[in-house]
Scaffold this motif. Structure first.
Motif, short mmCIF file in Angstrom:
data_model
loop_
_atom_site.label_atom_id
_atom_site.label_comp_id
_atom_site.label_asym_id
_atom_site.label_seq_id
_atom_site.Cartn_x
_atom_site.Cartn_y
_atom_site.Cartn_z
N ARG A 1 -91.39 59.72 -61.77
CA ARG A 1 -90.89 58.43 -62.27
C ARG A 1 -91.43 58.14 -63.66
O ARG A 1 -92.51 58.60 -64.04
CB ARG A 1 -91.31 57.31 -61.34
N ALA A 2 -90.69 57.34 -64.40
CA ALA A 2 -91.10 56.93 -65.75
C ALA A 2 -92.08 55.76 -65.68
O ALA A 2 -92.34 55.22 -64.60
CB ALA A 2 -89.88 56.54 -66.56
N ASN A 3 -92.61 55.34 -66.83
CA ASN A 3 -93.49 54.17 -66.98
C ASN A 3 -94.86 54.34 -66.34
O ASN A 3 -95.44 53.38 -65.86
CB ASN A 3 -92.82 52.91 -66.43
N THR A 4 -95.41 55.56 -66.34
CA THR A 4 -96.75 55.76 -65.75
C THR A 4 -97.73 56.35 -66.76
O THR A 4 -98.81 56.78 -66.36
CB THR A 4 -96.67 56.72 -64.55
N ARG A 5 -97.40 56.36 -68.03
CA ARG A 5 -98.22 57.07 -69.01
C ARG A 5 -99.27 56.21 -69.71
O ARG A 5 -100.39 56.65 -69.88
CB ARG A 5 -97.33 57.73 -70.08
N HIS A 6 -98.92 55.04 -70.15
CA HIS A 6 -99.87 54.22 -70.91
C HIS A 6 -99.54 52.74 -70.75
O HIS A 6 -98.55 52.39 -70.12
CB HIS A 6 -99.86 54.63 -72.40
N ILE A 7 -100.42 51.88 -71.27
CA ILE A 7 -100.34 50.43 -71.12
C ILE A 7 -100.26 50.05 -69.63
O ILE A 7 -99.45 49.23 -69.21
CB ILE A 7 -99.16 49.82 -71.92
N LEU A 8 -101.13 50.66 -68.84
CA LEU A 8 -101.10 50.43 -67.40
C LEU A 8 -101.82 49.14 -67.00
O LEU A 8 -101.63 48.65 -65.89
CB LEU A 8 -101.71 51.63 -66.67
N THR A 9 -102.63 48.59 -67.92
CA THR A 9 -103.36 47.36 -67.57
C THR A 9 -102.42 46.17 -67.44
O THR A 9 -102.69 45.24 -66.69
CB THR A 9 -104.41 47.05 -68.65
N SER A 10 -101.30 46.20 -68.15
CA SER A 10 -100.35 45.08 -68.09
C SER A 10 -99.34 45.23 -66.96
O SER A 10 -98.50 44.36 -66.76
CB SER A 10 -99.63 44.93 -69.42
N LYS A 11 -99.41 46.34 -66.23
CA LYS A 11 -98.49 46.55 -65.11
C LYS A 11 -99.17 46.14 -63.81
O LYS A 11 -100.37 46.38 -63.62
CB LYS A 11 -98.04 48.01 -65.05
N ALA A 12 -98.42 45.56 -62.90
CA ALA A 12 -98.96 45.11 -61.63
C ALA A 12 -99.34 46.31 -60.75
O ALA A 12 -98.75 47.39 -60.87
CB ALA A 12 -97.94 44.25 -60.90
N THR A 13 -100.33 46.11 -59.88
CA THR A 13 -100.78 47.18 -59.00
C THR A 13 -99.65 47.69 -58.11
O THR A 13 -99.52 48.89 -57.88
CB THR A 13 -101.94 46.68 -58.11
N GLY A 14 -98.84 46.75 -57.61
CA GLY A 14 -97.71 47.15 -56.75
C GLY A 14 -96.70 48.00 -57.49
O GLY A 14 -96.15 48.95 -56.93
N GLN A 15 -96.47 47.67 -58.76
CA GLN A 15 -95.53 48.45 -59.56
C GLN A 15 -96.07 49.86 -59.76
O GLN A 15 -95.34 50.85 -59.60
CB GLN A 15 -95.30 47.79 -60.91
N LYS A 16 -97.35 49.98 -60.09
CA LYS A 16 -97.96 51.28 -60.32
C LYS A 16 -97.95 52.12 -59.04
O LYS A 16 -97.73 53.33 -59.07
CB LYS A 16 -99.39 51.12 -60.83
N ARG A 17 -98.18 51.48 -57.90
CA ARG A 17 -98.15 52.18 -56.62
C ARG A 17 -96.74 52.70 -56.34
O ARG A 17 -96.57 53.82 -55.85
CB ARG A 17 -98.60 51.23 -55.51
N HIS A 18 -95.74 51.88 -56.65
CA HIS A 18 -94.34 52.27 -56.44
C HIS A 18 -93.95 53.47 -57.31
O HIS A 18 -93.10 54.27 -56.93
CB HIS A 18 -93.43 51.08 -56.73
N LEU A 19 -94.56 53.57 -58.48
CA LEU A 19 -94.21 54.63 -59.43
C LEU A 19 -94.89 55.96 -59.14
O LEU A 19 -94.59 56.96 -59.78
CB LEU A 19 -94.56 54.19 -60.86
N ARG A 20 -95.82 55.97 -58.17
CA ARG A 20 -96.51 57.22 -57.83
C ARG A 20 -95.56 58.23 -57.20
O ARG A 20 -94.57 57.85 -56.58
CB ARG A 20 -97.62 56.94 -56.82
N GLY A 21 -95.91 59.49 -57.31
CA GLY A 21 -95.16 60.54 -56.63
C GLY A 21 -93.84 60.85 -57.30
O GLY A 21 -93.61 60.53 -58.46
N THR A 22 -92.97 61.51 -56.57
CA THR A 22 -91.68 61.94 -57.11
C THR A 22 -90.55 61.26 -56.37
O THR A 22 -90.75 60.70 -55.29
CB THR A 22 -91.51 63.47 -56.98
#
Length: 65
Positions: free
Chosen positions: A26-47
């Motif tokens: 998934r996209a949007n996992t490379r940088h500026i992760l502090t401004s992203k919600a934990t749930g969003q980052k969890r959703h973006l994990r994996g393939t």
């Protein structure tokens, strides 16, 4: 007629599953992760599986397409 060359950019980004679908990260996992919600980052994990509409173009770029 010569064989078609693999698109090297596509080869690095996509993998084929045993059933013939295409996986990608998934996209949007490379940088500026502090401004992203934990749930969003969890959703973006994996393939995930590539959209059916985009699969034919990607298969054409791959050696098994």
């Amino acid at each position: 007629m010569p064989k078609m060359k693999t698109n090297k950019g596509a080869r690095k980004r996509f993998k084929m599953t045993a059933s013939g679908k295409i996986k990608h990260k998934r996209a949007n996992t490379r940088h500026i992760l502090t401004s992203k919600a934990t749930g969003q980052k969890r959703h973006l994990r994996g393939t995930t599986i590539v959209n059916v509409a985009n699969a034919p173009q990607i298969k054409r770029m791959m050696p098994y397409g």
